[in-house]
Design a protein around this motif. Sequence first.
Motif, PDB file in Angstrom:
ATOM      1  N   GLN A  26     -33.266  13.753 -67.319  1.00 49.11           N
ATOM      2  CA  GLN A  26     -32.994  13.477 -68.735  1.00 49.11           C
ATOM      3  C   GLN A  26     -31.949  12.373 -68.901  1.00 49.11           C
ATOM      4  O   GLN A  26     -32.034  11.547 -69.820  1.00 49.11           O
ATOM      5  CB  GLN A  26     -32.547  14.768 -69.429  1.00 49.11           C
ATOM      6  N   LYS A  27     -30.962  12.331 -68.016  1.00 47.89           N
ATOM      7  CA  LYS A  27     -29.977  11.242 -68.043  1.00 47.89           C
ATOM      8  C   LYS A  27     -30.651   9.901 -67.759  1.00 47.89           C
ATOM      9  O   LYS A  27     -30.350   8.884 -68.396  1.00 47.89           O
ATOM     10  CB  LYS A  27     -28.888  11.488 -67.002  1.00 47.89           C
ATOM     11  N   ILE A  28     -31.557   9.903 -66.804  1.00 50.51           N
ATOM     12  CA  ILE A  28     -32.274   8.664 -66.468  1.00 50.51           C
ATOM     13  C   ILE A  28     -33.069   8.175 -67.672  1.00 50.51           C
ATOM     14  O   ILE A  28     -33.108   6.978 -67.975  1.00 50.51           O
ATOM     15  CB  ILE A  28     -33.209   8.903 -65.256  1.00 50.51           C
ATOM     16  N   GLU A  29     -33.704   9.104 -68.382  1.00 46.96           N
ATOM     17  CA  GLU A  29     -34.508   8.731 -69.553  1.00 46.96           C
ATOM     18  C   GLU A  29     -33.650   8.050 -70.614  1.00 46.96           C
ATOM     19  O   GLU A  29     -34.070   7.075 -71.237  1.00 46.96           O
ATOM     20  CB  GLU A  29     -35.173   9.972 -70.137  1.00 46.96           C
ATOM     21  N   HIS A 110     -32.840  -0.622 -49.295  1.00 51.76           N
ATOM     22  CA  HIS A 110     -31.670  -0.063 -48.625  1.00 51.76           C
ATOM     23  C   HIS A 110     -30.423  -0.556 -49.361  1.00 51.76           C
ATOM     24  O   HIS A 110     -30.179  -1.758 -49.434  1.00 51.76           O
ATOM     25  CB  HIS A 110     -31.612  -0.502 -47.166  1.00 51.76           C
ATOM     26  N   LEU A 111     -29.647   0.378 -49.886  1.00 54.36           N
ATOM     27  CA  LEU A 111     -28.439   0.026 -50.630  1.00 54.36           C
ATOM     28  C   LEU A 111     -27.271   0.890 -50.156  1.00 54.36           C
ATOM     29  O   LEU A 111     -27.478   2.027 -49.708  1.00 54.36           O
ATOM     30  CB  LEU A 111     -28.654   0.253 -52.136  1.00 54.36           C
ATOM     31  N   ALA A 126     -26.613   5.279 -61.590  1.00 51.15           N
ATOM     32  CA  ALA A 126     -25.707   4.369 -60.874  1.00 51.15           C
ATOM     33  C   ALA A 126     -26.458   3.572 -59.813  1.00 51.15           C
ATOM     34  O   ALA A 126     -26.182   2.388 -59.594  1.00 51.15           O
ATOM     35  CB  ALA A 126     -24.566   5.162 -60.241  1.00 51.15           C
ATOM     36  N   LEU A 127     -27.424   4.226 -59.171  1.00 51.98           N
ATOM     37  CA  LEU A 127     -28.206   3.554 -58.130  1.00 51.98           C
ATOM     38  C   LEU A 127     -29.021   2.400 -58.724  1.00 51.98           C
ATOM     39  O   LEU A 127     -29.088   1.305 -58.151  1.00 51.98           O
ATOM     40  CB  LEU A 127     -29.131   4.561 -57.453  1.00 51.98           C
ATOM     41  N   ALA A 133     -27.862  -5.192 -59.714  1.00 50.55           N
ATOM     42  CA  ALA A 133     -26.817  -6.150 -59.336  1.00 50.55           C
ATOM     43  C   ALA A 133     -27.141  -6.829 -58.005  1.00 50.55           C
ATOM     44  O   ALA A 133     -26.971  -8.049 -57.862  1.00 50.55           O
ATOM     45  CB  ALA A 133     -25.474  -5.440 -59.258  1.00 50.55           C
ATOM     46  N   LYS A 134     -27.624  -6.065 -57.038  1.00 52.89           N
ATOM     47  CA  LYS A 134     -27.954  -6.639 -55.723  1.00 52.89           C
ATOM     48  C   LYS A 134     -29.152  -7.584 -55.825  1.00 52.89           C
ATOM     49  O   LYS A 134     -29.196  -8.618 -55.151  1.00 52.89           O
ATOM     50  CB  LYS A 134     -28.250  -5.529 -54.717  1.00 52.89           C
TER      51      LYS A 134
END
Length: 497
Positions: A26-29, A110-111, A126-127, A133-134
């Motif tokens: 739900q946070k991702i949504e 890969h991060l 966050a991912l 950004a990468k």
Amino acid sequence: MDLSSDNVQRILSKYKFHDVAIEELQKIERIFPGMKPTTDTYTFSDSTQKDLLKLLGNLPVKYEGRSYNFPIQLWLLDSFPFTPPICHLRPTATMVIREGKHVDAHGRIHLPGLHSWDYPKSSVVALLNEMSAKFEEEPPLSSKPAGGDKDPHELLDLVSNLKLNDGAAAQLMFTYITEAIVTFHWLISFSFTGSIGRRDQRVKKVTVIGGGDLGMASVMSILSKCNVDKLAFIDVADSSTKGGSTDLEIFSLPKVEVSRDLSASAGSKVIVVTANAWSSEQSYVSVVQTNVDLFRGIVPNLARLSPDAVIVVASQPVDIMTHVAWRQSGLPPTRVVGAGCNLDSERLSHALNINLNTHKVAWVIGELSDNKVAVISNTAPNSKSPLEIVPGSSSTKPLLDRGLNIVRNRGQRSWSVGLSVADIVNSILTNKMKTHSVTTLAQGWGGIGTEVFLSLPCVMGANGSTRLAGVPLVPEDDAKLRESISSLSNLMTQLKM
């Protein structure tokens, strides 16, 4: 995010942390509404499959003033959100993958955030921000060159049918296109004979992590017993077992590379982890937690650098640290094992054959503690019949107890454990399919319902471990095994993964 579909609900109901997983979705949504849930079957590198939830969507990325949408997919393991997702690009037919620091040739992402995943500090939101950004620094996809997928025979036909009035122009065009075709064939040839050919003939590379006495003993034993092309010995700075590699640097053994950088492990077929972070000034739980924290900086990077490797853990306590290594690596449990009771098992079989004339293979199983128990096989060591464990009985127990008494106080010295580790490594490198008692995921064996790692008889080969079928034990031995399961499970709940 539509989590109400029957398929999504069916798969989500099997997740170990169902309610927490829903909260995270739900946070991702709310932050990334374009990431849509669906279900599919994920195939692990050992060919095992599992029905999982995955998120599909386009990740918005700005590069040199322009906006791009990179299609991605995130597979959520059934222990999500306590384990990181498996992230891939999903290029369209007009895109090609640009292999780089954060993306491999197969499109797997890969991060740093994946390798240091620690829920609830870590999250998919966050991912995805880190990923964006990468990718702004180094875009992972590019457009295919126009005509880049043309068949060279079509180009030859084009040359043959060219009708140009200017003979010189026709000759020039013919030269250009012919050179392009030759280059195309050269690239194809290089790709298949160079890249793929080398993959089929993989270098037999082994890495040993940890520069203490056990690390040194493992290196020497592996060099003596195994036919290796290269051995990387990595002295980890934060380990209490560091420093033993100095003499190897001085005397420079053939095939051995001494390093302090985990990148030296890349491309290994087997990785042996002997590093520990012990301190006499801490409680037992604190000491084990220190080891867990040490592994967090090691194991995910090892798995990323050698995704097809089998990891053999010899760090202590081996039952817990193998469990930790499996969780942190993201690898199938068949490819993360511990040295466990292999040494005790080899000693027991030898004692039974030499002292008691049984000529049967025997194994010590369970926790590496006073609670370990012994089981025996149905056949002799060199028999061509498949090995099976004989169910515990009043006739076999006295014999096994006598064998255990013979080997009880021999101890586990560094050199003896190193020899045991080398024996396991040799079975993997040569695909020997020898049965070892190694620390492995015991859940489902003999009715064990808990996620716990114990030493069990496993057939070891190039693809890792395959457990022998579980059997009933005599009540006394079964009680010891249950006590170990309870003790190990209790310790795992006290650790911060």
